[in-house]
Design a protein around this motif. Structure first.
Motif, PDB file in Angstrom:
ATOM      1  N   PRO A 150      -8.432   5.282  -0.592  1.00 26.46           N
ATOM      2  CA  PRO A 150      -8.371   3.853  -0.247  1.00 26.46           C
ATOM      3  C   PRO A 150      -7.139   3.495   0.586  1.00 26.46           C
ATOM      4  O   PRO A 150      -7.217   2.661   1.482  1.00 26.46           O
ATOM      5  N   ALA A 151      -6.017   4.120   0.296  1.00 22.40           N
ATOM      6  CA  ALA A 151      -4.792   3.799   1.037  1.00 22.40           C
ATOM      7  C   ALA A 151      -4.910   4.220   2.492  1.00 22.40           C
ATOM      8  O   ALA A 151      -4.421   3.516   3.378  1.00 22.40           O
ATOM      9  N   ILE A 152      -5.538   5.333   2.755  1.00 21.49           N
ATOM     10  CA  ILE A 152      -5.696   5.779   4.140  1.00 21.49           C
ATOM     11  C   ILE A 152      -6.538   4.788   4.928  1.00 21.49           C
ATOM     12  O   ILE A 152      -6.202   4.409   6.051  1.00 21.49           O
ATOM     13  N   PHE A 153      -7.646   4.344   4.345  1.00 20.88           N
ATOM     14  CA  PHE A 153      -8.496   3.380   5.040  1.00 20.88           C
ATOM     15  C   PHE A 153      -7.784   2.045   5.239  1.00 20.88           C
ATOM     16  O   PHE A 153      -7.821   1.464   6.328  1.00 20.88           O
ATOM     17  N   LEU A 154      -7.132   1.557   4.200  1.00 15.83           N
ATOM     18  CA  LEU A 154      -6.458   0.264   4.313  1.00 15.83           C
ATOM     19  C   LEU A 154      -5.248   0.325   5.238  1.00 15.83           C
ATOM     20  O   LEU A 154      -4.984  -0.610   5.988  1.00 15.83           O
ATOM     21  N   LEU A 155      -4.514   1.432   5.205  1.00 14.86           N
ATOM     22  CA  LEU A 155      -3.379   1.568   6.132  1.00 14.86           C
ATOM     23  C   LEU A 155      -3.863   1.696   7.569  1.00 14.86           C
ATOM     24  O   LEU A 155      -3.187   1.238   8.493  1.00 14.86           O
TER      25      LEU A 155
ATOM     26  N   LEU B  90       0.820  -1.212   0.000  1.00 20.68           N
ATOM     27  CA  LEU B  90       0.000   0.000   0.000  1.00 20.68           C
ATOM     28  C   LEU B  90       0.852   1.261   0.000  1.00 20.68           C
ATOM     29  O   LEU B  90       0.553   2.225  -0.701  1.00 20.68           O
ATOM     30  N   VAL B  91       1.913   1.257   0.780  1.00 19.99           N
ATOM     31  CA  VAL B  91       2.799   2.423   0.817  1.00 19.99           C
ATOM     32  C   VAL B  91       3.467   2.617  -0.542  1.00 19.99           C
ATOM     33  O   VAL B  91       3.540   3.733  -1.067  1.00 19.99           O
ATOM     34  N   LYS B  92       3.927   1.527  -1.133  1.00 22.14           N
ATOM     35  CA  LYS B  92       4.585   1.602  -2.439  1.00 22.14           C
ATOM     36  C   LYS B  92       3.604   2.069  -3.521  1.00 22.14           C
ATOM     37  O   LYS B  92       3.945   2.902  -4.365  1.00 22.14           O
ATOM     38  N   GLU B  93       2.387   1.556  -3.485  1.00 19.05           N
ATOM     39  CA  GLU B  93       1.360   1.963  -4.444  1.00 19.05           C
ATOM     40  C   GLU B  93       0.999   3.436  -4.260  1.00 19.05           C
ATOM     41  O   GLU B  93       0.766   4.152  -5.227  1.00 19.05           O
ATOM     42  N   GLY B  94       0.969   3.886  -3.019  1.00 18.30           N
ATOM     43  CA  GLY B  94       0.669   5.285  -2.745  1.00 18.30           C
ATOM     44  C   GLY B  94       1.731   6.228  -3.270  1.00 18.30           C
ATOM     45  O   GLY B  94       1.426   7.335  -3.716  1.00 18.30           O
ATOM     46  N   PHE B  95       2.987   5.817  -3.236  1.00 17.48           N
ATOM     47  CA  PHE B  95       4.054   6.652  -3.785  1.00 17.48           C
ATOM     48  C   PHE B  95       4.055   6.664  -5.306  1.00 17.48           C
ATOM     49  O   PHE B  95       4.426   7.651  -5.922  1.00 17.48           O
ATOM     50  N   GLU B  96       3.625   5.551  -5.917  1.00 21.46           N
ATOM     51  CA  GLU B  96       3.618   5.484  -7.381  1.00 21.46           C
ATOM     52  C   GLU B  96       2.466   6.272  -7.991  1.00 21.46           C
ATOM     53  O   GLU B  96       2.628   6.898  -9.029  1.00 21.46           O
ATOM     54  N   ALA B  97       1.293   6.211  -7.390  1.00 22.92           N
ATOM     55  CA  ALA B  97       0.114   6.913  -7.919  1.00 22.92           C
ATOM     56  C   ALA B  97      -0.636   7.568  -6.765  1.00 22.92           C
ATOM     57  O   ALA B  97      -1.683   7.091  -6.340  1.00 22.92           O
ATOM     58  N   PRO B  98      -0.125   8.684  -6.244  1.00 20.23           N
ATOM     59  CA  PRO B  98      -0.731   9.270  -5.043  1.00 20.23           C
ATOM     60  C   PRO B  98      -2.147   9.806  -5.254  1.00 20.23           C
ATOM     61  O   PRO B  98      -2.965   9.760  -4.351  1.00 20.23           O
ATOM     62  N   SER B  99      -2.467  10.303  -6.443  1.00 19.59           N
ATOM     63  CA  SER B  99      -3.797  10.867  -6.644  1.00 19.59           C
ATOM     64  C   SER B  99      -4.877   9.793  -6.711  1.00 19.59           C
ATOM     65  O   SER B  99      -6.017  10.033  -6.335  1.00 19.59           O
ATOM     66  N   GLN B 100      -4.538   8.597  -7.169  1.00 18.71           N
ATOM     67  CA  GLN B 100      -5.523   7.527  -7.284  1.00 18.71           C
ATOM     68  C   GLN B 100      -5.671   6.722  -5.995  1.00 18.71           C
ATOM     69  O   GLN B 100      -6.711   6.122  -5.764  1.00 18.71           O
ATOM     70  N   MET B 101      -4.655   6.681  -5.172  1.00 22.53           N
ATOM     71  CA  MET B 101      -4.666   5.816  -3.999  1.00 22.53           C
ATOM     72  C   MET B 101      -4.888   6.553  -2.686  1.00 22.53           C
ATOM     73  O   MET B 101      -4.809   5.943  -1.631  1.00 22.53           O
TER      74      MET B 101
END
Length: 98
Positions: free
Chosen positions: A45-50, A31-42
């Protein structure tokens, strides 16, 4: 005899917690890696999942460090369980970026 059974059961619980920690670490790292790659799309969802997986990983880590038999069992299975998870991720990265 009672102490030996308690130590062995703690060690067995640590073996299970090591795999659980490896899986949660893999999810949080992904999730952290995905958030750095595409911050506007994640972002949302990343906040909830993290919040879910990160909090569980934090509590699990604190619980594992409270007892040395649990820590030893968790360290053994974490090293064994995390290796295939993160190795498959490295292989995928190498095939995408030759």
């Amino acid at each position: 005899m009672k102490d030996i059974v308690l130590l062995l059961s703690s060690f067995a619980g640590g073996l299970f917690l090591g795999y659980l920690t490896a899986i949660l670490t893999f999810f949080v790292w992904g999730l952290v890696k995905e958030g750095f790659e595409a911050p506007s799309q994640m972002a949302i969802p990343a906040i909830f999942l993290l919040a879910i997986f990160g909090t569980a990983l934090g509590y699990l880590t604190v619980f594992v460090f409270q007892s040395w038999p649990v820590f030893i069992g968790a360290a053994i299975t974490f090293a064994h369980g995390a290796r295939p998870l993160f190795r498959s991720e490295e292989v995928d990265d190498q095939t995408q970026n030759p």
